[in-house]
Each structure stands twice: as structure tokens, then as C-alpha cells.
Design a protein around this motif. Sequence first.
Motif, short mmCIF file in Angstrom:
data_model
loop_
_atom_site.label_atom_id
_atom_site.label_comp_id
_atom_site.label_asym_id
_atom_site.label_seq_id
_atom_site.Cartn_x
_atom_site.Cartn_y
_atom_site.Cartn_z
N ALA A 147 4.01 3.74 70.04
CA ALA A 147 4.96 3.71 68.92
C ALA A 147 5.38 5.11 68.53
N LEU A 148 4.42 6.04 68.50
CA LEU A 148 4.76 7.42 68.15
C LEU A 148 5.66 8.06 69.20
N GLY A 149 5.40 7.71 70.50
CA GLY A 149 6.25 8.24 71.56
C GLY A 149 7.68 7.76 71.44
N ASN A 150 7.85 6.47 71.13
CA ASN A 150 9.20 5.94 70.94
C ASN A 150 9.89 6.59 69.75
N LEU A 151 9.12 6.81 68.68
CA LEU A 151 9.68 7.46 67.50
C LEU A 151 10.12 8.87 67.82
N TRP A 152 9.28 9.61 68.60
CA TRP A 152 9.64 10.97 68.98
C TRP A 152 10.89 11.00 69.84
N LEU A 153 11.00 10.02 70.77
CA LEU A 153 12.15 9.97 71.65
C LEU A 153 13.43 9.72 70.87
N VAL A 154 13.36 8.79 69.92
CA VAL A 154 14.54 8.52 69.09
C VAL A 154 14.91 9.73 68.26
N GLN A 155 13.88 10.39 67.70
CA GLN A 155 14.14 11.56 66.87
C GLN A 155 14.74 12.69 67.70
N ALA A 156 14.18 12.89 68.91
CA ALA A 156 14.69 13.97 69.77
C ALA A 156 16.13 13.71 70.17
N THR A 157 16.43 12.44 70.46
CA THR A 157 17.80 12.10 70.86
C THR A 157 18.78 12.30 69.72
N SER A 158 18.35 11.97 68.52
CA SER A 158 19.24 12.10 67.36
C SER A 158 19.44 13.55 66.96
N ASP A 159 18.54 14.47 67.41
CA ASP A 159 18.64 15.87 67.04
C ASP A 159 19.34 16.71 68.10
N THR A 160 19.98 16.09 69.07
CA THR A 160 20.73 16.82 70.09
C THR A 160 22.18 16.35 70.10
N ALA A 161 23.02 17.18 70.68
CA ALA A 161 24.44 16.85 70.77
C ALA A 161 24.98 17.33 72.11
N THR A 162 25.99 16.65 72.62
CA THR A 162 26.64 17.06 73.86
C THR A 162 27.86 17.89 73.51
N VAL A 163 27.89 19.13 73.98
CA VAL A 163 28.97 20.05 73.64
C VAL A 163 29.53 20.68 74.91
N LEU A 164 30.61 21.42 74.76
CA LEU A 164 31.27 22.06 75.90
C LEU A 164 30.83 23.51 76.05
N LEU A 185 35.07 23.96 82.39
CA LEU A 185 34.14 23.53 81.36
C LEU A 185 33.07 22.60 81.91
N VAL A 186 31.96 22.54 81.19
CA VAL A 186 30.87 21.64 81.55
C VAL A 186 30.23 21.15 80.25
N ALA A 187 29.73 19.91 80.26
CA ALA A 187 29.05 19.35 79.09
C ALA A 187 27.57 19.68 79.15
N VAL A 188 27.00 20.14 78.04
CA VAL A 188 25.58 20.48 77.98
C VAL A 188 24.99 19.89 76.71
N TRP A 189 23.65 19.72 76.72
CA TRP A 189 22.93 19.22 75.56
C TRP A 189 22.36 20.41 74.79
N VAL A 190 22.54 20.40 73.47
CA VAL A 190 21.98 21.46 72.63
C VAL A 190 21.39 20.82 71.38
N GLY A 191 20.54 21.56 70.70
CA GLY A 191 19.99 21.07 69.44
C GLY A 191 21.07 20.96 68.39
N THR A 194 30.17 24.49 67.42
CA THR A 194 30.39 24.10 68.81
C THR A 194 31.58 23.16 68.90
N VAL A 195 31.96 22.83 70.13
CA VAL A 195 33.04 21.88 70.39
C VAL A 195 32.43 20.69 71.10
N ALA A 196 32.53 19.51 70.52
CA ALA A 196 31.93 18.31 71.10
C ALA A 196 32.55 18.00 72.45
N ALA A 197 31.73 17.45 73.35
CA ALA A 197 32.18 17.15 74.71
C ALA A 197 33.32 16.14 74.72
N ASP A 198 33.35 15.25 73.72
CA ASP A 198 34.41 14.24 73.70
C ASP A 198 35.77 14.81 73.30
#
Length: 212
Positions: A29-46, A63-69, A76-80
Motif C-alpha cells: 500500500a505504501l509503495g502504491n501511495l509513493w508511486l501515485v505521489q511521485a507521478t503527481s509531482d512530475t510534469a512532461t515539458v519541452l 524539441l524533445v519531451a522530458v520529465w521534470v519535478g 517551463t513549457v508543457a509538452a502538450d
Amino acid sequence: MAGALPQPPKPRRRWGLFAAMVALVCLGALGNLWLVQATSDTATVLAARSTIERGAVISGDDLVAVWVGADPSLQTVAADQLDDIVGKRAAVDVASGSLLTPGSVTSEVLPAEGFSLVGVSVTPDLMPGTALMAGDLVRVVATAGQQGAINPAKTEVEAVAGEVVSAVTGEDVTGQGASTVVTLQVPAEDATTLAAMAATGNAAVVLDSRAR
């Protein structure tokens, strides 16, 4: 009297196994919580796949899309927004691997209306002692050539002021140092004068200001 039937042994409760199972479930359960938290704390940018020079038209291949905190203080400029960025011009030099910011691009055309771009090839001895950067304010000054001298009848040395768009140093094939082609944005009425000065090969570049 018949002997009493033996009672079956009572099963032992394996508290250690039970505790291990509970711990495993909690860890999952803690691992799933960490994964959700980590995903929500990153963004895809250019980011820039390769160096983009100021004034260049930006293409999708640049240009290339990258993940950042996801940091609110990081601009930043969002990848979309890729489709909105492609076709615009670089407002500044963007180094390879750098994240794009809203200030990295512009819809303005280079040169601006009323201005012209002129390239001046300058030898190392007539350049400033520091590398020129886009946005530097400079003057190109006419100098005495090897086969001529400044006209003594002139009371002022001929000079044209401009803004550096790019400065590209070539290869040294003579052993005397490579020349640098400085592309300047100058008022349209000064373009002819500057082009004539550049054609003589006797023009020095003076760095006046780096204020942006």
C-alpha cells in the motif's frame, strides 16, 4: 470402561507469519501511495534536443519531451504545447538539453521592421577579448587597412551600432586564428554602410553593453 478418545491437537497460531503478511500488505500500500505521489509531482515539458540559435525557426525535430519535478517556481513549457511552439522563432540561444521557458520563443520576425541583418567577418585581433553573445550591443568601427590609412580629412571614425544576433567562429586554416562571422541587426539605413565596411575586411567590433 473404554479409554477416552484422544483429542486432536489444537492448531498453533503462527503469529510470525500473520505479522509478516500484514507487513507485506502495508508495504504494498505504501509503495502504491509513493508511486501515485511521485507521478503527481512530475510534469512532461519541452527541452531542446539540439542547440537552437537565436532567431532560428523552431521545428519539431529541435524539441524533445522530458520529465521534470513539478516545481511552481520553475518556468517551463508543457509538452502538450508543442504545436504552439513549432514555427515560432527562438528569442534567445537555447543550449542543447536546456528546458524551454515562455521567454525562449517569440512570434516576432527577425529582423524587425525597419531593421536589417548584416554579417561581418572579423579577425581575432579586431574582436573583443570576450566571446560575443546574442543581445550584446556593439559598434563596428572602420579601421586602417594594410594598404591604406584612415582619411585625415575625416574628423570622426566611421562606426555603425547594432545588436548581435549570432557570432560564429570558423576553423583556423591559416594558423593566424579563425575569423568570426558576427551577424548584426542594425537600422535599415545603416545596413549599406555596414556592408561596405565589412567588405573591406578592416572592421573592428567594440562591445558596448550587455544590458538586456
